[in-house]
Design a protein around this motif. Structure first.
Motif, PDB file in Angstrom:
ATOM      1  N   ASP A  93      49.463  -4.402  32.572  1.00  0.00           N
ATOM      2  CA  ASP A  93      48.977  -4.965  33.826  1.00  0.00           C
ATOM      3  C   ASP A  93      49.669  -4.319  35.023  1.00  0.00           C
ATOM      4  OD1 ASP A  93      47.485  -7.258  35.259  1.00  0.00           O
ATOM      5  OD2 ASP A  93      49.560  -7.481  35.946  1.00  0.00           O
ATOM      6  N   GLN A 118      56.121 -10.077  33.214  1.00  0.00           N
ATOM      7  CA  GLN A 118      55.635  -9.336  34.382  1.00  0.00           C
ATOM      8  C   GLN A 118      56.744  -9.193  35.419  1.00  0.00           C
ATOM      9  OE1 GLN A 118      52.267 -11.837  35.301  1.00  0.00           O
ATOM     10  NE2 GLN A 118      50.802 -10.305  34.555  1.00  0.00           N
ATOM     11  N   ASP A 123      42.019 -12.867  33.227  1.00  0.00           N
ATOM     12  CA  ASP A 123      42.570 -12.471  31.932  1.00  0.00           C
ATOM     13  C   ASP A 123      43.249 -13.655  31.239  1.00  0.00           C
ATOM     14  OD1 ASP A 123      41.677  -9.940  32.415  1.00  0.00           O
ATOM     15  OD2 ASP A 123      43.621  -9.186  33.119  1.00  0.00           O
ATOM     16  N   ALA A 134      45.404 -11.670  37.712  1.00  0.00           N
ATOM     17  CA  ALA A 134      45.163 -11.787  36.267  1.00  0.00           C
ATOM     18  C   ALA A 134      44.638 -13.154  35.859  1.00  0.00           C
ATOM     19  CB  ALA A 134      46.464 -11.487  35.511  1.00  0.00           C
TER      20      ALA A 134
END
Length: 955
Positions: free
Chosen positions: A509, A863, A842, A839
């Motif tokens: 990502d 992340q 997702d 995201a």
């Protein structure tokens, strides 16, 4: 024109509404921009307020007088001075004729013009009684209530003295002494009492402990009393405040100068003559100091570099936050495009967000700076030790600083604005990301900038001696790395194949969305690079200081030396140390006394003599041996001969090193002092018992194996003989010597003589104090206890405790690590917030296919950790370069100084300089491991496991 204005007005209104709706994000960006503005603005206002005008400086210096007359100490010889009265020199150039410079007093009163009003201003010192004991303070005799003295002292309470048995005291003295108005005080050895009638402050010296009395009321009778008691009489410096009709012109000042008097004249300082009219400035080496244009340019370049890097870091930190706003408002921006809005309108809306936040940050930062500076003014004045001339605000300066905030806000929003404007209307309305391509030009520019910057830094560290070249090259190289960040983030992505699911998703990502990842990584990179650079430089400097540290005593040892009044309080000082410290062993020491009793270690006062340990002429270094004509002895040798003498001849190498100062570098003591100094040679103790003098320097031992001690009873005759290169007067006592083998550290002591041997030779000795060893280092409470007991005695006592090398930089390294950690976590947190916004789809898909709720929390943590780790790794690598470059530059400078010292024969230099380069592994470990891990855990903890329910999208 009208369309442009209305479109921007609408953009600003939309941006203002969005900023108000997203208060958390807006406050975060506003705080990031406003805090530096607050600090710089407060600093600017403080500096400007502390600057005094010439009139204010004169009021604090000479009050309402027209001039201050000061003895030039040239025995009445005519002299030259500068317009401010700060520099002076005799008219006759004695340095060219090798004649001694006149150093006698001048009768200043003979230079005061007739009819002038005169106020005497005399200063001395005394040990004054306090509630705690005695306090060494300045005593100033000045009729402070006289209008001529107005402004020199500012009365805060009570009144100035009006009688000879009254004094006023500075607020600093009252605070230190514990006395108050109405209390009485006296001085040690003085039987008169004085009542305190008022408190005052010296506006330019708030921390000065001073007592004010009327002229002739204290210093003269006190000096006579202590002299009769055998205590050295304190020196008194007397100047005269003069006021006359018409003041003093530059011609008047030059007329007074012919009588050996220096004048600080109000009219001349306010309107100084041209440099060509100042005879002193026409002499070689006496030109007025002027700031170098090159030095100013270097300073401006350094300030510009620091400001630029600070703005870059704030921009990189704030940029992702504006990207978050643009991402969350993409539907609104899509509607603008769907209703006919051009790309310029979308850019204007996002840029207006930066403008709104920047203006708000500028206003908030500036207002808070003014309020804080005004509120903290008394504390700032106390900290600086001087009252401000006023509360000075320069609007243009503050406007320029505020402009930096607006510019930073706009710069932060540029990239998000461009990105938002390139997004199609369909992608904005449907939430699709579209195809994103990375710039191919930016990495090339970054690589070129990095290479050029590295070459410049390398050139600055190897070829030139200019720190600014190294700093500028390093800054350019760091900017190159910042530009390379998107490409480097892509390289990090290739390591994802070896990672588990959650970190692999987080890394993928981050690589796919470099537009939000790269700025955050670059912000972390900039903060960590600066931290690593400063930490590496600091650790290297600390290592150099540790290598160059010379202990004054063995570790844990203590020396308590009484330096005045014939050692009268030495026994009491010895007992005080033994009561307060964990003493293991005590060695009493004395010194040779020449002249009457009561003389201090410096031989002050009439009838006080001194002694010196004689260095035989054959043992003197030829580079330092006096010449018959008084010329520089080193000039008799060539450069090569001077270098050879210092490198090979033991006579030209440093002998004593650092240590506790004792007169003549000699102690009168028994063998116990040898144990305290760590001398384990059994021959030294045996020699001392046999009446020999124990020497640690072979330069003191003559060809007969003896050491001579010269007793100097007439210091003036001694100095005169030394100047005229005649045999030195004074009886010499000779003692057989024992040289301690192996050159052990003697901590500044060159010789030790036993009390029995001194007595047998007819030498008088007085107690000087003692040396001690301790079981362990004394605690803070024990040190305070000793200080309190010594304060009660009132003697001047030098207490030295050898703690070993204590690093001054450990707190700096800790602060740097904490700072970098906070910036890293903050930047990574911003990037994580943006990632979550991006995201969301997702995460919903993961939830739909059966992923457990903790995946959301785990993915968020990884992340954040990925961004932090990438920034820390790149920043650590980039930060080493400037530190290494600066250390190489310092090494070249110190090596050049060392070579020059050898060439010119300065002496005392034995080894080439050592400039180590040390990497602070503890700081790097904390940054590389603890900070990314901490960021990941924090992000995981604050992230909800389940997302908010979303409305089903209509199709």
């Amino acid at each position: 024109m009208t369309t442009w204005f209305h479109s921007w007005r609408a953009a600003v209104r939309i941006a203002r509404r969005d900023a108000w709706r997203s208060k958390g994000r807006s406050f975060l960006v506003l705080a990031m921009i406003a805090l530096p503005i607050l600090g710089v603005s407060a600093f600017a206002v403080t500096i400007r307020s502390s600057e005094l005008t010439t009139e204010q400086q004169l009021e604090r210096s000479i009050g309402a007088a027209d001039a201050r007359f000061t003895d030039g100490h040239v025995e009445g010889e005519p002299l030259l001075q500068d317009p401010k009265g700060e520099q002076s020199a005799p008219v006759k150039e004695y340095e060219k004729t090798n004649e001694p410079w006149p150093d006698g007093p001048t009768d200043v009163t003979k230079a005061i013009p007739a009819g002038a009003t005169v106020l005497t201003d005399a200063r001395g010192s005394a040990k004054l009684t306090t509630t705690h004991g005695l306090l060494q303070a300045e005593v100033r005799e000045l009729k402070a209530a006289d209008p001529v003295a107005r402004g020199i002292m500012v009365l805060t309470e009570g009144r100035f003295p009006e009688k000879n048995d009254e004094v006023a005291a500075s607020t600093a003295f009252l605070k230190s002494s514990g006395l108050t108005i109405g209390s009485t005080l006296t001085a040690r050895g003085f039987d008169r009492e004085y009542r305190i009638t008022g408190a005052y402050e010296l506006p330019s010296s708030l921390k000065t402990e001073q007592v004010n009395a009327l002229p002739g009321a204290f210093l003269a009778p006190y000096g006579s009393a202590v002299e009769k008691a055998g205590i050295p009489k304190p020196g008194v410096d007397t100047t005269y405040l003069v006021r006359k009709s018409g003041g003093f012109t530059w011609n008047d000042v030059q007329t007074v100068n012919t009588k050996g008097v220096v004048v600080q004249a109000r009219a001349v300082i306010l309107d100084p003559p041209a440099d060509s009219e100042v005879p002193l400035f026409q002499r070689e080496g006496w030109a007025p100091w002027e700031s170098s244009a090159a030095a100013d340019a270097v300073a401006l370049a350094a300030i510009g570099t620091v400001v630029g890097l600070a703005m870059l870091e704030i921009t990189l930190l704030a940029g992702p936050a504006f990207a978050v706003g643009a991402r969350r408002s993409r539907r609104q921006l899509g509607l603008v495009g769907a209703n006919g809005g051009a790309r310029s309108h979308i850019r204007a809306i996002v840029l207006s967000g930066g403008l709104v936040i920047g203006v708000a940050a500028a206003v908030v930062g500036t207002v808070l700076a003014l309020l804080l500076t005004l509120a903290l003014r008394p504390l700032l004045e106390e900290y600086l030790g001087a009252r401000f001339g006023g509360f000075t605000v320069r609007p243009l300066e503050l406007l320029g600083i505020a402009g930096l905030a607006v510019l930073t806000g706009l710069l932060s929003a540029i990239v998000p604005a461009i990105t938002a404007s390139r997004t199609t209307v369909l992608a904005s309305l449907t939430g699709r990301r579209g195809v994103r391509r990375s710039s191919r030009v930016l990495p090339v520019v970054g690589l070129v900038a990095f290479v050029i910057g590295a070459v410049i830094a390398l050139y600055g560290s190897v070829v030139t001696d200019q720190f600014i070249v190294v700093a500028g090259g390093s800054a350019l190289a760091e900017l190159g790395v910042v530009a390379l960040t998107p490409a480097l983030v892509g390289l990090f992505g290739r390591s994802g194949r070896w990672l588990p699911l959650s970190p692999r998703l987080a890394l993928r990502d981050a690589v796919r969305n470099r537009g939000r990842t790269a700025p955050a990584v670059a912000a972390v990179l900039a903060a960590v690079a600066g931290t690593v650079a400063v930490a590496t430089y600091t650790a290297s400097t600390d290592a150099q200081s540790r290598q160059g540290y010379h202990p004054k005593l063995p570790h844990g040892a203590v020396a308590a030396i009484v330096t005045e009044e014939g050692g009268r309080d030495a026994p009491a000082v010895r007992e005080a140390v033994q009561r307060s410290f964990p003493v293991d062993m005590r060695a009493d020491v004395s010194r040779i006394s020449v002249g009457r009793q009561g003389c201090g270690t410096w031989g002050e006062g009439k009838g006080c003599g001194r002694f010196e340990v004689v260095t035989p002429p054959a043992n003197e270094c030829p580079l330092w041996t006096a010449t018959p004509d008084g010329s520089d002895p080193s000039e008799r040798f060539t450069k090569e001969q001077r270098r050879k003498l210092q490198e090979e001849d033991w006579r030209c190498q440093s002998r004593t090193g650092d240590g506790v100062y004792v007169e003549g570098n000699m102690l009168v003591a028994d063998a116990t002092v040898l144990k305290v100094l760590g001398i384990t040679d059994p021959g030294a103790a045996k020699a001392l018992a046999e009446g020999k003098i124990v020497s640690f320097s072979k330069a003191l031992i003559d060809k007969n194996g003896a050491v001579g001690i010269r007793l100097i009873t007439d210091d003036e005759a001694y100095e005169k003989a030394a100047q005229e290169r005649k045999p030195l007067p004074g009886e010499i006592k000779s003692f057989p010597a024992y040289l301690v083998p192996g050159s052990p550290p003697s901590y500044g002591v060159e010789s030790v003589l036993s009390p029995a041997a001194a007595k047998a030779a007819g030498l008088s000795t007085v107690p000087m104090g003692a040396y001690f060893t301790t079981d362990h280092l004394p605690s803070t409470e024990q040190r305070q206890k000793l200080a309190g007991e010594i304060a009660k005695l009132g003697s001047s006592v030098d207490v030295t405790l050898e703690e070993g090398y204590v690093s001054k930089y450990s707190i700096v390294l800790l602060a740097l690590t904490v700072f970098a950690g906070l910036v890293t976590i903050g930047a990574a947190g911003i990037a994580t917030g943006l990632a979550q916004a991006d995201a969301e789809a997702d995460l919903k898909t993961l939830s739909a296919v059966g992923a457990p709720p903790r995946v959301r929390r785990t993915l968020s943590g990884f992340q954040c950790g990925v961004v932090a780790a990438m920034g820390v790794v790149l920043g650590s690598a980039a930060g080493i370069l400037p530190a290494v470059g600066l250390r190489f530059t310092e090494q070249r400078q110190e090596l050049a100084f060392y070579q020059r010292a050898l060439d010119e024969g300065w002496g005392g230099i034995q080894e080439p300089p050592s400039v180590p380069i040390v990497v602070p592994w503890e700081t790097l470990a904390a940054l590389l491991v603890a900070v990314p891990l901490g960021a990941a855990l924090l992000a995981a903890l604050v992230t909800r496991s389940r997302g908010a329910l979303a409305r089903r999208a209509a199709h």
